[in-house]
Design a protein around this motif. Structure first.
Motif, PDB file in Angstrom:
ATOM      1  N   LYS A 112      10.775  -0.934   4.684  1.00 56.01           N
ATOM      2  CA  LYS A 112      10.227  -0.336   5.881  1.00 56.01           C
ATOM      3  C   LYS A 112       9.384   1.046   6.017  1.00 56.01           C
ATOM      4  O   LYS A 112       8.731   1.943   6.119  1.00 56.01           O
ATOM      5  N   THR A 113      10.347   1.757   4.406  1.00 62.09           N
ATOM      6  CA  THR A 113       9.884   3.543   4.371  1.00 62.09           C
ATOM      7  C   THR A 113       8.449   3.151   3.888  1.00 62.09           C
ATOM      8  O   THR A 113       7.773   3.857   4.239  1.00 62.09           O
ATOM      9  N   ALA A 114       7.854   2.042   3.388  1.00 62.99           N
ATOM     10  CA  ALA A 114       6.651   2.113   2.412  1.00 62.99           C
ATOM     11  C   ALA A 114       5.731   1.240   4.140  1.00 62.99           C
ATOM     12  O   ALA A 114       4.597   2.096   3.614  1.00 62.99           O
ATOM     13  N   SER A 115       6.046   0.402   3.459  1.00 68.17           N
ATOM     14  CA  SER A 115       5.608   0.073   5.577  1.00 68.17           C
ATOM     15  C   SER A 115       4.767   1.142   6.122  1.00 68.17           C
ATOM     16  O   SER A 115       3.989   0.871   7.132  1.00 68.17           O
ATOM     17  N   ALA A 116       6.093   1.616   7.445  1.00 65.03           N
ATOM     18  CA  ALA A 116       5.679   2.867   7.992  1.00 65.03           C
ATOM     19  C   ALA A 116       5.025   3.957   8.063  1.00 65.03           C
ATOM     20  O   ALA A 116       3.643   4.801   7.645  1.00 65.03           O
ATOM     21  N   GLY A 117       4.858   4.839   6.535  1.00 60.46           N
ATOM     22  CA  GLY A 117       4.052   5.983   6.269  1.00 60.46           C
ATOM     23  C   GLY A 117       2.898   4.913   5.791  1.00 60.46           C
ATOM     24  O   GLY A 117       1.790   5.896   6.059  1.00 60.46           O
ATOM     25  N   ALA A 118       2.134   4.178   5.289  1.00 55.69           N
ATOM     26  CA  ALA A 118       0.710   3.024   4.719  1.00 55.69           C
ATOM     27  C   ALA A 118       0.554   3.123   6.089  1.00 55.69           C
ATOM     28  O   ALA A 118      -0.545   3.302   6.515  1.00 55.69           O
ATOM     29  N   VAL A 119       1.299   2.771   7.079  1.00 48.83           N
ATOM     30  CA  VAL A 119       0.788   1.967   9.049  1.00 48.83           C
ATOM     31  C   VAL A 119       0.065   3.217   9.448  1.00 48.83           C
ATOM     32  O   VAL A 119      -1.241   3.441   9.426  1.00 48.83           O
ATOM     33  N   THR A 120       0.712   4.473   9.062  1.00 47.99           N
ATOM     34  CA  THR A 120       0.556   5.718   9.441  1.00 47.99           C
ATOM     35  C   THR A 120      -0.014   6.534   8.699  1.00 47.99           C
ATOM     36  O   THR A 120      -1.636   7.196   9.554  1.00 47.99           O
ATOM     37  N   GLY A 121      -0.401   6.703   8.019  1.00 45.63           N
ATOM     38  CA  GLY A 121      -1.590   6.931   7.047  1.00 45.63           C
ATOM     39  C   GLY A 121      -3.247   5.911   7.380  1.00 45.63           C
ATOM     40  O   GLY A 121      -3.878   6.895   6.542  1.00 45.63           O
ATOM     41  N   ILE A 122      -3.244   5.114   7.789  1.00 50.36           N
ATOM     42  CA  ILE A 122      -3.982   3.800   7.402  1.00 50.36           C
ATOM     43  C   ILE A 122      -4.545   4.935   9.302  1.00 50.36           C
ATOM     44  O   ILE A 122      -5.759   4.524   9.560  1.00 50.36           O
ATOM     45  N   ALA A 123      -3.122   4.634   9.836  1.00 50.71           N
ATOM     46  CA  ALA A 123      -3.935   4.552  11.684  1.00 50.71           C
ATOM     47  C   ALA A 123      -4.752   5.533  11.465  1.00 50.71           C
ATOM     48  O   ALA A 123      -5.561   5.967  12.770  1.00 50.71           O
TER      49      ALA A 123
ATOM     50  N   ILE B 113       0.739  -1.041   0.083  1.00 55.51           N
ATOM     51  CA  ILE B 113       0.147  -0.055   0.164  1.00 55.51           C
ATOM     52  C   ILE B 113       1.004   1.409   0.027  1.00 55.51           C
ATOM     53  O   ILE B 113       0.734   2.530  -0.509  1.00 55.51           O
ATOM     54  N   GLY B 114       1.692   1.206   0.540  1.00 59.67           N
ATOM     55  CA  GLY B 114       2.818   2.154   0.697  1.00 59.67           C
ATOM     56  C   GLY B 114       3.892   2.472  -0.849  1.00 59.67           C
ATOM     57  O   GLY B 114       3.770   3.338  -0.813  1.00 59.67           O
ATOM     58  N   ARG B 115       3.945   1.470  -1.369  1.00 59.38           N
ATOM     59  CA  ARG B 115       4.555   1.621  -2.660  1.00 59.38           C
ATOM     60  C   ARG B 115       3.509   2.319  -3.260  1.00 59.38           C
ATOM     61  O   ARG B 115       3.936   2.987  -4.114  1.00 59.38           O
ATOM     62  N   LYS B 116       2.225   1.446  -2.763  1.00 57.05           N
ATOM     63  CA  LYS B 116       1.078   1.740  -5.113  1.00 57.05           C
ATOM     64  C   LYS B 116       0.822   3.255  -3.937  1.00 57.05           C
ATOM     65  O   LYS B 116       0.137   4.023  -5.403  1.00 57.05           O
ATOM     66  N   PHE B 117       0.574   4.043  -2.995  1.00 56.93           N
ATOM     67  CA  PHE B 117      -0.668   5.155  -2.441  1.00 56.93           C
ATOM     68  C   PHE B 117      -0.025   6.314  -2.420  1.00 56.93           C
ATOM     69  O   PHE B 117       0.619   7.467  -2.454  1.00 56.93           O
TER      70      PHE B 117
END
Length: 174
Positions: free
Chosen positions: A149-160, A138-142
């Motif tokens: 790690k950056t993609a995962s952290a960015g996506a988790v932050t936005g989703i949270a 999701i972090g890579r796509k959106f």
């Protein structure tokens, strides 16, 4: 002495039906004991919650979002389960019949999507909660992140943050 009561002991068959039970088998090769067994697969939402990347309220909001989507009948290639809705109440309100419950969840799902559209995160939340897509993808796509790690952290932050707004919408937080 009084007749002893027979104690019903758990069997493998009974334990397999118990929620949260993973059967483990111990084997030894060359004197080394290893445990082999079932692997429990969690949804991406539940993974984030169990790894303490989401709060209780955010996790519950994700569950309600999924429930609204499922009970509104938007899932593809699935026949309607009206009997299940009637028997179990379908997570709806009080004494609604199946069709009223479906309309209720459709409206609530649409309202939740309006909130997420305001943030621009509707598709990301949908991919994680409903499509069960990993946060890294999701972090890579959106968000266009390239690092794992950056993609995962960015996506988790936005989703949270999105789930926090949904928690407020669902009345889970003030």
């Amino acid at each position: 002495m009084a007749e002893e009561e027979e104690i019903i002991k758990p069997t493998r068959q009974r334990m397999r039906r118990a929620p949260g039970y993973d059967e483990l088998v111990e084997t030894s090769r060359g004197g080394v004991t290893r445990k082999n067994g079932a692997v429990r697969v969690w949804s991406q939402l539940e993974n984030l919650y169990r790894n303490r990347r989401l709060t209780d309220e955010q996790y519950q909001a994700g569950q309600k979002y999924y429930s609204d989507w499922y009970l509104s009948g938007f899932q593809p290639n699935v026949t309607s389960k009206l009997q299940e809705w009637i028997q179990n109440g379908g997570g709806g309100q009080g004494s609604m019949d199946a069709m009223e419950r479906r309309v209720f969840h459709q409206k609530r799902f649409a309202q939740a999507n309006d909130i997420l559209n305001g943030l621009g995160t509707r598709k990301a939340v949908h991919w994680l909660v409903i499509n069960d897509t990993p946060a890294e993808a999701i972090g890579r796509k959106f968000w266009g992140y390239s690092g794992r790690k950056t993609a995962s952290a960015g996506a988790v932050t936005g989703i949270a943050l999105s789930l926090q707004l949904l928690a407020k919408f669902y009345g889970l937080v003030k």
